[in-house]
Design a protein around this motif. Structure first.
Motif, PDB file in Angstrom:
ATOM      1  N   SER A  18       0.844  -1.189   0.000  1.00 54.30           N
ATOM      2  CA  SER A  18       0.000   0.000   0.000  1.00 54.30           C
ATOM      3  C   SER A  18       0.888   1.251   0.000  1.00 54.30           C
ATOM      4  CB  SER A  18      -0.921   0.005   1.220  1.00 54.30           C
ATOM      5  OG  SER A  18      -0.169   0.157   2.396  1.00 54.30           O
ATOM      6  N   ALA A  19       0.291   2.387  -0.327  1.00 50.46           N
ATOM      7  CA  ALA A  19       1.061   3.628  -0.427  1.00 50.46           C
ATOM      8  C   ALA A  19       1.612   4.049   0.932  1.00 50.46           C
ATOM      9  CB  ALA A  19       0.180   4.730  -1.008  1.00 50.46           C
ATOM     10  N   ASN A  20       0.815   3.905   1.976  1.00 52.17           N
ATOM     11  CA  ASN A  20       1.282   4.266   3.319  1.00 52.17           C
ATOM     12  C   ASN A  20       2.419   3.364   3.782  1.00 52.17           C
ATOM     13  OD1 ASN A  20      -0.557   6.317   3.495  1.00 52.17           O
ATOM     14  ND2 ASN A  20      -2.102   5.093   4.566  1.00 52.17           N
ATOM     15  N   TRP A  53       4.625   1.884   1.807  1.00 48.65           N
ATOM     16  CA  TRP A  53       5.834   2.278   1.085  1.00 48.65           C
ATOM     17  C   TRP A  53       6.438   3.549   1.671  1.00 48.65           C
ATOM     18  CZ3 TRP A  53       8.880  -0.593  -1.517  1.00 48.65           C
ATOM     19  CH2 TRP A  53       8.395  -1.685  -2.218  1.00 48.65           C
ATOM     20  N   ALA A  54       5.570   4.481   2.076  1.00 48.11           N
ATOM     21  CA  ALA A  54       6.070   5.710   2.694  1.00 48.11           C
ATOM     22  C   ALA A  54       6.772   5.406   4.009  1.00 48.11           C
ATOM     23  CB  ALA A  54       4.919   6.681   2.919  1.00 48.11           C
ATOM     24  N   ALA A  55       6.206   4.506   4.811  1.00 44.56           N
ATOM     25  CA  ALA A  55       6.825   4.132   6.088  1.00 44.56           C
ATOM     26  C   ALA A  55       8.151   3.417   5.870  1.00 44.56           C
ATOM     27  CB  ALA A  55       5.878   3.251   6.894  1.00 44.56           C
ATOM     28  N   CYS A  57      10.174   3.715   3.211  1.00 42.86           N
ATOM     29  CA  CYS A  57      11.163   4.690   2.729  1.00 42.86           C
ATOM     30  C   CYS A  57      11.645   5.598   3.850  1.00 42.86           C
ATOM     31  CB  CYS A  57      10.572   5.517   1.601  1.00 42.86           C
ATOM     32  SG  CYS A  57      10.328   4.576   0.085  1.00 42.86           S
ATOM     33  N   LEU A  58      10.734   6.007   4.726  1.00 44.31           N
ATOM     34  CA  LEU A  58      11.111   6.842   5.859  1.00 44.31           C
ATOM     35  C   LEU A  58      12.047   6.088   6.807  1.00 44.31           C
ATOM     36  CD1 LEU A  58      10.633   9.593   7.198  1.00 44.31           C
ATOM     37  CD2 LEU A  58       8.804   8.506   8.502  1.00 44.31           C
TER      38      LEU A  58
END
Length: 112
Positions: A47-49, A51-53, A55-56
């Motif tokens: 999910s997009a969230n 992937w953001a987590a 990458c962060l």
């Protein structure tokens, strides 16, 4: 400033453990824990969230590794300067006469 000093003291201690087989092992484990933290919490890693987590977390892990590398470089440099001072004060006088007038690399850099 106090948390930074504690963190710096921990990293310096971890990198300069004497007699340790794997010096800096705790610092590397912290980096791996930071990078793998999202995988414990995320249910669907696509999910997009998520992937953001991920990458962060990887960016935070790289920042931690950069900090540890910077502290390691500073420790190595300090150790080299101390060794050069010891050479200038004690060890160069044990050399043969024609080499006794030489200086360390640090002294030559300061002269330039």
């Amino acid at each position: 400033m106090k948390p930074y000093m504690r963190l710096r003291k921990f990293v310096d201690w971890d990198l300069s453990k004497t007699g340790a087989i794997r010096s800096g092992a705790a610092s590397l484990l912290i980096a791996m824990a930071i990078a793998s933290a999202p995988f414990i919490v995320v249910e669907r890693p696509f999910s997009a969230n998520a992937w953001a987590a991920i990458c962060l977390a990887f960016a935070a892990s790289l920042a931690w590794l950069a900090f540890v590398a910077w502290r390691g470089y500073r420790l190595l440099r300090t150790h080299a300067i101390k060794g050069n001072r010891k050479f200038d004060l004690r060890d160069k006088h044990r050399l043969p006469e024609e080499y006794a007038s030489t200086g360390s690399a640090t002294k030559a850099r300061v002269r330039r």
